[in-house]
Design a protein around this motif. Structure first.
Motif, short mmCIF file in Angstrom:
data_model
loop_
_atom_site.label_atom_id
_atom_site.label_comp_id
_atom_site.label_asym_id
_atom_site.label_seq_id
_atom_site.Cartn_x
_atom_site.Cartn_y
_atom_site.Cartn_z
N VAL A 83 37.42 -25.14 -41.69
CA VAL A 83 36.33 -24.73 -42.57
C VAL A 83 35.06 -24.50 -41.75
O VAL A 83 34.71 -25.30 -40.88
CB VAL A 83 36.08 -25.79 -43.66
N ALA A 84 34.37 -23.40 -42.05
CA ALA A 84 33.10 -23.08 -41.41
C ALA A 84 31.99 -23.05 -42.45
O ALA A 84 32.20 -22.62 -43.58
CB ALA A 84 33.17 -21.74 -40.68
N VAL A 85 30.82 -23.53 -42.05
CA VAL A 85 29.64 -23.54 -42.92
C VAL A 85 28.55 -22.72 -42.24
O VAL A 85 28.26 -22.92 -41.05
CB VAL A 85 29.15 -24.98 -43.17
N LEU A 86 27.98 -21.78 -42.98
CA LEU A 86 26.89 -20.95 -42.45
C LEU A 86 25.57 -21.44 -43.02
O LEU A 86 25.38 -21.47 -44.24
CB LEU A 86 27.11 -19.48 -42.82
N ARG A 87 24.65 -21.84 -42.12
CA ARG A 87 23.33 -22.33 -42.52
C ARG A 87 22.25 -21.39 -42.00
O ARG A 87 22.41 -20.75 -40.96
CB ARG A 87 23.07 -23.73 -41.96
N VAL A 88 21.14 -21.35 -42.74
CA VAL A 88 19.97 -20.59 -42.31
C VAL A 88 18.81 -21.56 -42.16
O VAL A 88 18.65 -22.49 -42.96
CB VAL A 88 19.64 -19.48 -43.33
#
Length: 578
Positions: free
Chosen positions: A160-165
């Motif tokens: 699982v990958a999480v994209l944060r800004v």
């Protein structure tokens, strides 16, 4: 002489007492790559009933590491021969190194019976460190960071990958749109969610952050694989800038060598079923629908499905594949249906067998062979099928055919279809005749009412002109379509298996909804949905159009696939037309 013996005995007892406490710490290895996790195991053994642990285990200085996990457990036994209690305390610590090179890990301390025990320090060697950096957009001070839950997985296993800004200006977080997930031949990427989380005020470098998306990656090759950057755009009134995230390397482990011959590429946990849904008697030399269902969790969308084996008893054709799969944190979860058309070559009993199927369970780290699935079928000749029908079944078949022929988009007459009965019932015959007359009268009344409605609309006087906003609102209200009528009509078409008319009606519904928002092209309508309904609705609309085209031109259409498609059409267009 007695004093010497007492002194020797006391010395021997002190040596035995000292040996009753054992404290040791060991790593899982001494040489690590930068992406490896350092696992330390601490063991404390107390042999004796009179030993009391007076302090907790004191860890050494671990400031050169990030502690990413720890756990402990204890067990106590009594030696049956010596009747001595033995207590064992085991603690495990997972560390992530912050720097490379040789790192010394100091001693662990514990106090037992007023005596301090400690372990010997040791050195470990860390190779190159993979620094956690975030890609930076210098113009807008906006950063994207891609984080993986597990960077060491098996081939075809989900991670699982999480994209944060990140941004110092919270207002910039709301301007990030148009997320493009990475694409590469040696991996398969599936989105989990594009729902934005609440803003975290204390993120990386004390900057506010927000989760933009979650997705799962299935690497289909072993070795070191680099996941490409995720791109997005920062939209403002003055400009539109593109930003990219960091790249991440995955350590993909090769699957064990002892795989069964029937193993192909299924990784996860699965189950296989084979069945046929027809309740009528199977007739020789007539098509029979047989469904092979693979359900579970893993690389469902990318795995190679087992097939139905060929046999001299029947002829088998290529299957129509339908699926209902959702992306979760453990992989793709749901089921895939392979709808086969078989034609029995002769009357009699025969078995329909599937190919053997095996998968690799990454949790248990072993292959599981499910073997073959068998479906026993009895086919009858055409004469046997006709002789088995009773008089009432023949009458009911004629009535049902007539009901399907006169079915209207308003009255769902197929619900009045008669089920098979073992004995003749005159009451059903009278009821069916009354229903037919009622339906014909209702249909004529409905046609007459529609004509009157058209005349009334033509005679309505135009409203006085107002402002541009009021006029636009009035136009949109006039264009607003009652999609519930379409849903009822589509349900009737699906039940009657009028699939060509079904897809024509879906296209008419799509055109009506686009006209409601005064959009003529699909691209303009998608941009409108992104702006006013959100990225998630726009993405669902794009996926639904693709599914409609796949189902429309499929060589064999299944009721279950059309039913799932209708449910998704009703759900999405209900949200759009609010």
């Amino acid at each position: 002489m007695k004093q010497k013996l007492i002194h020797i005995l006391l010395t021997f007892l002190s040596v035995i007492t000292y040996g009753q406490v054992e404290l040791r710490m060991k790593p899982d290895k001494s040489d690590y790559n930068g992406k490896d996790v350092v696992n330390l195991t601490i063991i404390l053994e107390l042999n004796g009933d009179d030993l009391v642990q007076q302090s907790k285990i004191q860890l050494p200085d671990l400031s050169k590491f990030n502690m990413i996990g720890n756990g402990s457990f204890s067990q106590a036994v009594r030696d049956p021969e010596s009747n001595v209690a033995v207590e064992q305390y085991i603690t495990r610590i997972a560390l992530e190194p912050k720097q490379k090179g040789k790192i010394r890990i100091g001693s662990v301390l514990v106090t037992v019976n007023n005596k301090i025990y400690k372990t010997e320090p040791f050195d470990i060697f860390i190779r190159d460190i993979e620094k956690k950096t975030v890609a930076k957009n210098t113009d807008n001070d906006v950063y994207l960071n891609m984080e993986f839950e597990d960077r060491e997985v098996y081939q075809d296993q989900a991670t699982v990958a999480v994209l944060r800004v990140y941004s110092k200006n919270i207002d910039n977080l709301r301007k990030v749109k148009n997320i493009n997930l990475p694409e590469q031949d040696n991996m398969n990427v599936h989105p989990v969610s594009f729902h934005k989380s609440d803003i975290d005020p204390s993120g990386y470098g004390n900057m506010p952050s927000q989760i933009l998306a979650m997705f799962i990656v299935f690497p289909n090759e072993s070795g070191s694989i680099e996941v490409p950057s995720v791109s997005a755009s920062v939209n403002s009134y003055a400009s539109k800038n593109k930003i990219v995230s960091n790249k991440v390397k995955l350590n993909v482990k090769k699957l064990p060598e002892d795989s069964p011959e029937c193993f192909k590429n299924a990784v996860g946990n699965f189950k296989v079923d084979v069945y046929h849904s027809s309740k009528e008697k199977i007739e020789a030399k007539k098509p029979l629908n047989v469904i092979l269902k693979v359900s579970g969790e893993g690389n469902l969308s990318n795995m190679e499905l087992p097939k139905i084996e060929s046999s001299p008893d029947y002829e088998v054709f290529a299957p129509k594949i339908t699926s209902k799969v959702i992306a979760g944190i453990e992989g793709m979860k749901g089921y895939i249906l392979a709808n086969y058309v078989l034609i029995p070559k002769k009357a009699g009993d025969f078995n329909i067998k599937t190919e053997e199927f095996a998968f690799f369970d990454p949790t248990e780290k072993e292959y599981i062979n499910l073997g073959q699935e068998t479906l026993s079928v009895t086919a009858f000749s055409h004469d046997d099928v006709l002789e088995a029908r009773t008089t009432v079944e023949k009458v009911n078949e004629y009535t049902n055919t007539l009901l399907e022929t006169v079915n209207s988009p308003v009255l769902k007459t197929t619900t009045f279809k008669v089920k098979e009965k073992s004995r003749f019932n005159w009451g059903f015959l009278l009821i069916n005749a009354g229903i037919l007359l009622s339906l014909l009268a209702a249909y004529l009344l409905f046609e007459n009412w529609q004509k009157k409605q058209i005349i009334v609309k033509e005679k309505t006087t135009p409203m006085p002109l107002g402002s541009i906003a009021e006029t636009e609102k009035e136009i949109r209200e006039n264009l607003k379509v009652d999609i519930e009528d379409y849903f009822i009509y589509l349900e009737n078409l699906k039940n009657n298996r009028s699939f060509d008319q079904f897809f024509k009606t879906v296209e008419e519904l799509d055109l009506e909804v686009k006209n409601q928002y005064m959009k003529s092209s699909t691209n303009d309508f998608r941009q409108f949905l992104e702006q006013y309904k959100g990225d998630s609705i726009a993405e669902d609309y794009r996926n639904l159009l693709q599914r409609i085209q796949i189902e429309k031109f499929a060589p064999v259409k299944s009721e279950e696939g059309i039913n799932d498609l209708l449910k998704d059409v009703i759900k999405l267009y209900s949200q759009i037309s609010k």
